[in-house]
Enzyme design. Structure first.
Site, PDB file in Angstrom:
ATOM      1  CG  ASP A 127      44.643  76.027  26.014  1.00 21.18           C
ATOM      2  OD1 ASP A 127      44.012  75.246  26.729  1.00 21.18           O
ATOM      3  OD2 ASP A 127      45.514  76.811  26.441  1.00 21.18           O
ATOM      4  CG  ASP A 179      44.683  79.335  32.618  1.00 18.15           C
ATOM      5  OD1 ASP A 179      44.032  80.244  32.082  1.00 18.15           O
ATOM      6  OD2 ASP A 179      45.871  79.086  32.334  1.00 18.15           O
ATOM      7  CG  ASP A 205      46.846  89.137  33.005  1.00 19.48           C
ATOM      8  OD1 ASP A 205      47.056  89.092  31.794  1.00 19.48           O
ATOM      9  OD2 ASP A 205      47.009  88.173  33.790  1.00 19.48           O
ATOM     10  CG  HIS A 257      49.830  86.622  32.551  1.00 14.26           C
ATOM     11  ND1 HIS A 257      48.566  86.132  32.478  1.00 14.26           N
ATOM     12  CD2 HIS A 257      50.642  85.675  32.007  1.00 14.26           C
ATOM     13  CE1 HIS A 257      48.602  84.922  31.921  1.00 14.26           C
ATOM     14  NE2 HIS A 257      49.839  84.611  31.638  1.00 14.26           N
ATOM     15  CD  GLU A 275      45.817  75.556  31.130  1.00 10.58           C
ATOM     16  OE1 GLU A 275      46.552  76.364  31.735  1.00 10.58           O
ATOM     17  OE2 GLU A 275      45.200  75.842  30.091  1.00 10.58           O
TER      18      GLU A 275
HETATM   19  C1  XLS Z   1      48.104  79.398  28.321  1.00  8.70           C
HETATM   20  C2  XLS Z   1      48.521  79.206  29.695  1.00  8.70           C
HETATM   21  C3  XLS Z   1      48.670  80.491  30.502  1.00  8.70           C
HETATM   22  C4  XLS Z   1      49.443  80.253  31.763  1.00  8.70           C
HETATM   23  C5  XLS Z   1      49.965  81.490  32.404  1.00  8.70           C
HETATM   24  O1  XLS Z   1      47.725  78.473  27.618  1.00  8.70           O
HETATM   25  O2  XLS Z   1      47.636  78.346  30.328  1.00  8.70           O
HETATM   26  O3  XLS Z   1      47.420  81.050  30.755  1.00  8.70           O
HETATM   27  O4  XLS Z   1      48.689  79.560  32.703  1.00  8.70           O
HETATM   28  O5  XLS Z   1      50.849  82.174  31.586  1.00  8.70           O
HETATM   29 NI    NI Z   2      47.545  77.902  32.390  1.00 10.61          NI
HETATM   30 NI    NI Z   3      46.200  77.197  28.735  1.00 10.61          NI
END
Ligand code: XLS
Ligand code: NI
Ligand code: NI
Length: 437
Positions: free
Chosen positions: A307, A339, A104, A101, A268
């Site tokens: 998460d 991630d 980051d 990002h 994801e």
């Molecule tokens: C958060 C998301 C984030 C995205 C990128 O839950 O997974 O990390 O992958 O903004």
């Molecule tokens: Ni993500």
């Molecule tokens: Ni996530």
């Protein structure tokens, strides 16, 4: 050159019998699986946010991570030093890609102009390091959820100035992604949703979100950025409901807004399970629509309902994930992006290596197992046979669009009863999978 990890050698493949915790047991980058090297199949990426910015803090306690190379300040110098360390890590690990990002990699300034300047100063180091190591940017993205201005969302904020700010941040993040040769750009709508419908005009918010994405598509063309755009579904957290809640909701939104040709999905694992689906389900939904783009590889915890972003180590998970990915032709623009974050209790720098090595080995095994199942052919053959009634006769007529309701009635009236069903044989198929795991 920086040597934050001087005690750690370049991670090598040593094979399944190795007892060395700092070696791959299964990920052998050059090994061919189903005609392609593991490196090309898996396209591993390291995330900047969890791996280099994660502090280990949680709602009940402060950060725990020991990161001796980081002076803890918000300075550009520290950010540049951190970037060099990040590349030392990724290079030793042997991952071909990374993701970030905007916020980051570089500190947010007092106003946008200063933030952009900081970003450029760090991007310069990222570019040098990419050139030095050959590591590439899988995708970039803008953080449109951490700053308090995004409290009501970014593209879906009730405040038009916030929309404008988000647009400006996307513009800059896309430019830097382009400058660094990024192969994609991701939109994850962190707060693009609501906490209560009592104060929310959902229709208007969704139209604004579509507008923002259209502006991004236009700008992409304008600057000649050829990378793939991704949208990343997640049902909730931090909001109660996020609009891009799962693959099906994203596809519907993209289609309805005339955006589908410009986007693929970045799926994801932990988001899939939060949505009440499996990762394989999400891949199948995206794959069937021709929109499978990339994956954020992690896993949740069965007993924790948020998460947790843990590193994937479950071989069934990676097997099913790779089975469906291979079925849809593999990852082309996207990759297996970790991630994921080390646990708060795993605070030593070496834990970053253990985590990634474990995830890469788990995916290498999943890939090899999935390829073997496909090579064996019995699973695909079973599914194909299951639909045999559609290949000829009345089934083929329905599929080709030549049957009417009246004809189907006549057909069944004449037959009296449908042909007997065959068994689904779920247990037989589960046993078949276990032959390979
Ligand atoms: C958060 C998301 C984030 C995205 C990128 O839950 O997974 O990390 O992958 O903004
Ligand atoms: Ni993500
Ligand atoms: Ni996530």
């Amino acid at each position: 050159m920086t040597t934050a990890f001087s005690a750690i050698p370049k991670i090598q493949y040593e094979g399944a019998s190795s007892k060395n915790p700092l070696a791959f047991k299964h990920y052998n980058a050059d090994e061919l699986v189903a005609g392609k090297s593991m490196r090309e199949h898996l396209r591993f990426a390291v995330v900047y946010w969890h791996t280099f910015r994660g502090t280990g803090s949680d709602p009940f306690g402060a950060g725990t991570m020991q990161r001796p190379w980081d002076d803890g300040s918000n300075s550009v110098r520290n950010a540049q030093q951190r970037a060099r360390v990040a590349f030392e890590f990724i290079e030793k690990l042997g991952a071909p890609y990374y993701c970030w990002h905007d916020r980051d990699v570089a500190p947010e300034g007092k106003a946008l102009a200063e933030s952009n300047k900081n970003f450029d100063a760090v991007a310069k180091v990222l570019k040098e390091e990419q050139q030095r190591t050959g590591i590439k940017l899988l995708w970039g993205t803008a953080n449109l959820f951490s700053h308090p201005r995004y409290v009501h969302g970014a593209g879906t904020s009730c405040n038009a100035d916030v929309f404008a700010y988000a647009a400006a941040q996307i513009k800059k993040a896309m430019e830097v992604t382009h400058e660094l040769g990024g192969e994609g750009y991701t939109f994850w709508g962190g707060r693009e949703g609501y906490m209560t419908l009592l104060n929310t005009d959902m229709k208007r918010e969704l139209e604004h979100l579509a507008k923002l994405l259209h502006l991004a598509v236009d700008y992409k063309k304008k600057i000649g950025f050829k990378g793939q755009f991704y949208i990343e579904p997640k049902p909730k957290e931090p909001t109660k409901h996020q609009y891009d809640s799962d693959a099906a909701a994203c596809l519907n939104f993209l289609r309805e807004s005339d955006l589908l040709p410009h986007f693929k999905l970045n799926l994801e694992t932990n988001h899939a399970t939060l949505a009440g689906h499996t990762m394989q389900h999400e891949i199948e939904v995206a794959g069937a629509a021709g929109a499978l783009g990339s994956i954020d590889a992690n896993t949740g915890d069965e007993l924790l309902g948020w998460d947790t972003d843990q590193f994937p180590t479950n071989i069934y998970l990676t097997t099913y994930t790779m089975l469906s990915i291979l079925k849809y032709g593999g990852l082309t623009t996207g990759g297996v992006n970790f991630d994921a974050k080390v646990r708060r209790e795993s605070f030593a720098p070496v834990d970053l290596f253990h985590a990634h090595i474990g995830g890469m080995d788990a995916f290498a095994r999943g890939l090899k197992i999935a390829a073997a199942i496909r090579q064996d052919g019995r699973l695909a053959e079973f599914t194909q046979q299951r639909y045999a009634s559609w290949d000829t006769g009345i089934g083929a007529k329905i599929e080709s669009g030549k049957a009417t309701l009246k004809e189907l009635e006549t057909y069944i009236l004449k037959k009296g009863e449908a042909a007997p069903n065959t068994s689904g044989r779920q247990e037989f198929l589960e046993n078949l999978i276990n032959e390979f795991v």
